[in-house]
Structure formats: structure tokens, C-alpha cells
Enzyme design. Sequence first.
Site, mmCIF file in Angstrom:
data_model
loop_
_atom_site.group_PDB
_atom_site.id
_atom_site.type_symbol
_atom_site.label_atom_id
_atom_site.label_comp_id
_atom_site.label_asym_id
_atom_site.label_seq_id
_atom_site.Cartn_x
_atom_site.Cartn_y
_atom_site.Cartn_z
ATOM 1 N N SER A 137 0.391 16.676 58.563
ATOM 2 C CA SER A 137 0.105 17.953 57.895
ATOM 3 C C SER A 137 0.929 18.006 56.617
ATOM 4 O O SER A 137 1.981 17.353 56.532
ATOM 5 C CB SER A 137 0.529 19.116 58.802
ATOM 6 O OG SER A 137 0.673 20.306 58.054
ATOM 7 N N TYR A 150 6.589 22.830 64.288
ATOM 8 C CA TYR A 150 5.365 22.119 63.862
ATOM 9 C C TYR A 150 5.701 21.151 62.728
ATOM 10 O O TYR A 150 5.304 19.978 62.762
ATOM 11 C CB TYR A 150 4.336 23.154 63.408
ATOM 12 C CG TYR A 150 3.005 22.585 62.951
ATOM 13 C CD1 TYR A 150 2.053 22.137 63.879
ATOM 14 C CD2 TYR A 150 2.677 22.516 61.599
ATOM 15 C CE1 TYR A 150 0.833 21.633 63.462
ATOM 16 C CE2 TYR A 150 1.453 22.011 61.180
ATOM 17 C CZ TYR A 150 0.534 21.573 62.112
ATOM 18 O OH TYR A 150 -0.685 21.065 61.691
ATOM 19 N N ALA A 152 8.537 19.773 61.996
ATOM 20 C CA ALA A 152 9.375 18.667 62.494
ATOM 21 C C ALA A 152 8.513 17.615 63.191
ATOM 22 O O ALA A 152 8.683 16.412 62.979
ATOM 23 C CB ALA A 152 10.436 19.202 63.454
#
Length: 243
Positions: A137, A150, A152
Site C-alpha cells: 500500500s 496497517y 507497519a
Amino acid sequence: MQTVLITGASRGIGAECARQFAARGYRVLINYCRSGEKAEALLDEIKAITDADIFCADVSDPDQVRRMFSEIEKEYGGTDILVNNAGIAQTKLFTDITDEDWKRMISVNLSSVFYCCRSALPYMIRKKYGRIINISSMWGQVGGSCEVHYSAAKAGIIGLTKALAQEEGPSGITVNCVAPGVIRTDMTSCYSEEDMKALSDETPTGTTGTPADIARTVLFLADEKASFITGQVFGINGGFVIT
Ligand code: NAP
């Protein structure tokens, strides 16, 4: 016929990848966890055009991943292409993230990639050929406020991709990462139309993305001709973040 396994292919980006691989004549193996009806409907759709199969497994569970791969080995020998797409998101203040939230985020988004690569690689190494495409992402690239766990996990995928690419290059296996920006799927359905408009306005191209935008990049990286591309991170985000 090359075989591709796509994790989390019952909905969103994974389902669109499955459709695009099917249209190009790959054998498509659909993994899902909870959305059985959607996955079965996709299987029916895809079976009309190519060879396809379906595997229910929670990819955050190493035993379920092992079982899925042993079924794949029995039926197809293995998979030539692995798309690690399954993922979950959660928006929370850092100070509100519980131990359980943290463990689940890391296990579904990051440990799953480890489990699936570990099971897919022996076949690829034997064949001296393979393609692994991991879906990260843009928040894994630059970090997202209120999505620390998220971010990490998604940053971990980038590290795993770069290291594994170095290790597996000599075996003819490429490992790359696609880092989507804001894509319209169930994952972003929590945003109001107003929020989505604001996100589009913030994006240099003036739009949010579609699952097709991501699937096209995944297909490009899965191609035999993409053999000189490995260990890279492809930000598909309309310029929302430019690293
Ligand atoms: P989505 O529409 O919510 O779909 C998520 C998919 O992951 C579903 O097919 C779901 O399957 C599967 N999944 C979740 N947990 C799983 C588990 N434990 N085992 C197996 N499958 C599991 O999300 P999406 O937007 O398509 O996202 C796909 C990937 O792109 C994710 O890794 C996400 O982090 C990443 N991404 C998305 C965006 C975006 O804006 N949409 C942006 C950046 C990155 P079931 O329903 O069958 O459980």
C-alpha cells in the site's frame, strides 16, 4: 498453461486480478476466507473461459496455508505465479490499537505473505521459474496517520519483497511489490462520497483508482517477459504519493 494463485480473490482487487488472468488464458486458483458465495460465483464466471479452481483458507493461519498448498500440489504440481493480495484495514488512533488488533493486522497482512511464499517456493525453485507479486500500500511506503499497524504490516511486505528478490533471483524467480493508492473496493467503502471526492481532488491525476488499474500492473509483472524486473515497488496511486 501457467497457474496463478491469488489470495483474497473473492472480492475487490483480487477478484479483478482473477478476471484479468483468466482473460489471458492462465489457470486461475482463487483463494478466499469468508466470502464463499462471491468466490463460487467468480469461479463459475471464470470457468467459462479458462481452467480454474477454488481454495478456502485463512492465509493468516500457517496450517491452513500448508493444507491449501498441499491440495494445489496434488492437483496442479504447484503454482507458477503467486499474488499475495489478501488483506484487511483498520482506522484507529495509535493509542487505541489493542494487542489483538496488532496481532491480527500483522498476521493477515504480513505473516500471510511469509506463509504463502514459503509454501510456493519449493515448486518454483525446482522449475527455476516463478513470479511473486505482493500487494502492499502507499501507506507502507510513506506511513498513514491512524493506520500505524496497517502501515507497519505493509512496510514489512516491502522489506520482505526486496530481500526475497535478492535470494531468489538466481533461481529465475522475480519478487515484486505493487503499492496501490486509493482504490474503490469494499475496503474503501467506509469513506463517504464526499471523502472520496476530497481524496480525488488531492490526487494529481484528479481521480481515485480502480481494481483494474492494479490488476493491469500485476499482470505485467507476472509476464515471462518481465524477467529483468525484481525487488521493485510499483506505486499505482495517481501520484498521491511520489517516493
Ligand atoms: P477488499 O475488497 O476488502 O477484499 C479483501 C480480500 O482479502 C477479500 O477477498 C477477503 O476474502 C480477503 N481476505 C481478508 N482476510 C483474509 C484471510 N485471512 N485469508 C484469506 N483471504 C482474506 O480489499 P481490496 O481493496 O480488494 O484490497 C486488496 C489488497 O489491496 C489488500 O492487501 C489491501 O491492503 C490492498 N490495498 C487496497 C487499497 C484500496 O484502496 N482498496 C489500497 C492499498 C492497498 P474474504 O472476503 O473471502 O474473507
